[in-house]
Scaffold this motif. Structure first.
Motif, mmCIF file in Angstrom:
data_model
loop_
_atom_site.group_PDB
_atom_site.id
_atom_site.type_symbol
_atom_site.label_atom_id
_atom_site.label_comp_id
_atom_site.label_asym_id
_atom_site.label_seq_id
_atom_site.Cartn_x
_atom_site.Cartn_y
_atom_site.Cartn_z
ATOM 1 N N GLU A 1 0.835 -1.205 0.000
ATOM 2 C CA GLU A 1 0.000 0.000 0.000
ATOM 3 C C GLU A 1 0.869 1.253 0.000
ATOM 4 O O GLU A 1 0.551 2.242 -0.684
ATOM 5 N N ALA A 2 1.963 1.216 0.755
ATOM 6 C CA ALA A 2 2.871 2.365 0.794
ATOM 7 C C ALA A 2 3.447 2.643 -0.588
ATOM 8 O O ALA A 2 3.554 3.803 -1.020
ATOM 9 N N ILE B 1 10.327 6.271 1.057
ATOM 10 C CA ILE B 1 10.840 4.963 1.451
ATOM 11 C C ILE B 1 9.686 4.133 1.997
ATOM 12 O O ILE B 1 8.951 4.575 2.881
ATOM 13 N N ALA B 2 9.536 2.918 1.476
ATOM 14 C CA ALA B 2 8.458 2.019 1.909
ATOM 15 C C ALA B 2 9.033 0.894 2.766
ATOM 16 O O ALA B 2 10.088 0.332 2.448
ATOM 17 N N GLY C 1 2.373 -1.269 7.568
ATOM 18 C CA GLY C 1 3.595 -0.808 6.922
ATOM 19 C C GLY C 1 3.660 0.698 7.053
ATOM 20 O O GLY C 1 2.885 1.307 7.803
ATOM 21 N N ALA C 2 4.580 1.299 6.322
ATOM 22 C CA ALA C 2 4.703 2.752 6.390
ATOM 23 C C ALA C 2 5.381 3.275 5.136
ATOM 24 O O ALA C 2 6.166 2.578 4.490
ATOM 25 N N LEU C 3 5.057 4.524 4.824
ATOM 26 C CA LEU C 3 5.758 5.261 3.781
ATOM 27 C C LEU C 3 6.365 6.491 4.430
ATOM 28 O O LEU C 3 5.652 7.310 5.021
ATOM 29 N N ARG D 1 -4.130 8.807 3.705
ATOM 30 C CA ARG D 1 -4.464 7.395 3.881
ATOM 31 C C ARG D 1 -5.646 7.302 4.840
ATOM 32 O O ARG D 1 -5.505 7.519 6.046
ATOM 33 N N SER D 2 -6.795 6.971 4.305
ATOM 34 C CA SER D 2 -8.001 6.917 5.119
ATOM 35 C C SER D 2 -8.150 5.558 5.782
ATOM 36 O O SER D 2 -7.686 4.540 5.276
#
Length: 359
Positions: free
Chosen positions: A74-75, A182-183, A196-198, A220-221
């Motif tokens: 998703e990121a 960066i993902a 996860g994170a972006l 990001r909802s």
């Protein structure tokens, strides 16, 4: 069972599990609050989310913001689609994860950057002049090769393009180098699955690609899980605190594994590589039979996303292997909780099974 598939996922760290439990319920029954609610329980949950955000951010370059997502996939989608209005071509290395390759292809104009036989994406090649985004991962998930990310970031700047780095296999194990985005994914470094994170550098604005409540910076909802965030943050803190210790342990496992599999051929560079990834092959090996004969050893015939497809790994093909060579390759992944005894026992089982195939 012996688990040697650390590139697919890693065991949950006890510290991450303990951090999560408080926000699943808690001893007083108040840990289940919505972090987006204004009342006391909501504010407590929100504080846990922000503590986790700070802990995750501590392993990124200074500055920028951490946007929590449901996964690295998703990121990556947010990064690629969230910059689409710039127009132009998305240039991606030939050994990127499917999350990058498929998303780039779906966005229209895309270009594939070739890699050398050692598994590195050489910066001495020319992306299309209209390239808007370059995507080169830091550590490959299948063969473990470390990419020249600093050079590619510099090249992107020269072209007035953005640079996205998939650092899923690097974060928590080594320094994450500079990029525009960066993902990462929590479950690749002993955190929970499902988050996860972006990371996005200061000054870069993305477009919303998922509409709704706009909880994460309007990008990001969806309601965040305080438990997943807390586990993510605890795993990041633990990784930061013991990075040198983990790396030393993995070097010892790598050295022993190379001895035990000395008559196998290594796929990719031996030096420019994360040594928790051993991707090797034997000519004529029937990998499906090997996995059946070694069912108590958990290892991979390729990346988890590609396993079972029946197709040769696109990564192994990109470094020049034939279909037969790619299909005779296995990946052993080890890390923090792997013991030397497990490496030795697994090697004995795998080598014995290979010999039974006449190899």
């Amino acid at each position: 069972m012996i688990y040697l598939d650390y590139q697919a996922t890693t065991p949950l760290a006890p510290e991450a599990r303990d951090a999560m439990l408080r926000w699943l319920d808690g001893p007083d029954g108040t840990g289940f609050g919505n972090p987006h609610s204004a009342h006391r329980m909501g504010r407590q949950a929100a504080a846990a989310v922000e503590l986790a955000r700070d802990r995750v951010a501590a392993l990124f370059p200074a500055g920028g913001k951490v946007i929590f997502t449901g996964s690295a996939t998703e990121a990556i989608n947010l990064a690629i689609r969230g910059t689409a209005s710039r127009g132009g071509t998305v240039s991606v290395s030939a050994i990127e994860h499917a999350a990058v390759l498929d998303t780039a292809k779906s966005c229209g104009k895309w270009h594939e950057l070739n890699v050398a036989q050692d598994g590195q994406c050489n910066v001495k090649q020319d992306p299309p002049s209209d390239t808007r985004l370059i995507c080169v991962m830091q550590v490959n998930n299948e063969i473990g090769t470390i990419q020249p990310t600093l050079d590619w970031h510099r090249r992107a700047k020269e072209m007035n393009a953005l640079y996205l780095c998939d650092a899923v296999q690097a974060y928590g194990k080594m320094e994450v180098t500079g990029a525009d985005m960066i993902a990462i994914s929590a479950h690749k470094f002993h955190g929970p699955k499902g988050i996860g994170a972006l990371w996005v550098r200061d000054g870069l604005e993305l477009e919303e690609v998922q509409t709704g409540g706009g909880q994460e910076f309007g990008l990001r909802s969806g309601t965040l899980s305080p438990a997943l965030c807390a586990g993510f943050g605890a795993a990041a803190k633990e990784a930061k605190d013991r990075m040198a210790q983990d790396a030393e342990h993995i070097e010892q496992l790598w050295s022993r594994a190379r001895e035990l599999f000395s008559d196998w051929t290594l796929n990719g560079s031996e030096d420019a590589r994360w040594h928790g990834n051993l991707n090797i092959r034997r000519e004529g090996l029937d990998v499906a039979r090997l996995m059946s004969d070694c069912r108590n050893v958990m290892f991979s015939a390729g990346s988890a996303c590609a396993s079972g497809s029946g197709r040769p790994s696109h990564v192994l093909k990109a470094i020049g292997l034939s279909d037969e060579e790619a299909k005779s390759s296995i990946r052993l992944g080890f890390g923090r909780y792997t013991t030397m005894e497990q490496i030795e026992e697994a090697a004995q089982a795998i080598n014995t099974a290979a010999k039974e195939q006449g190899l």
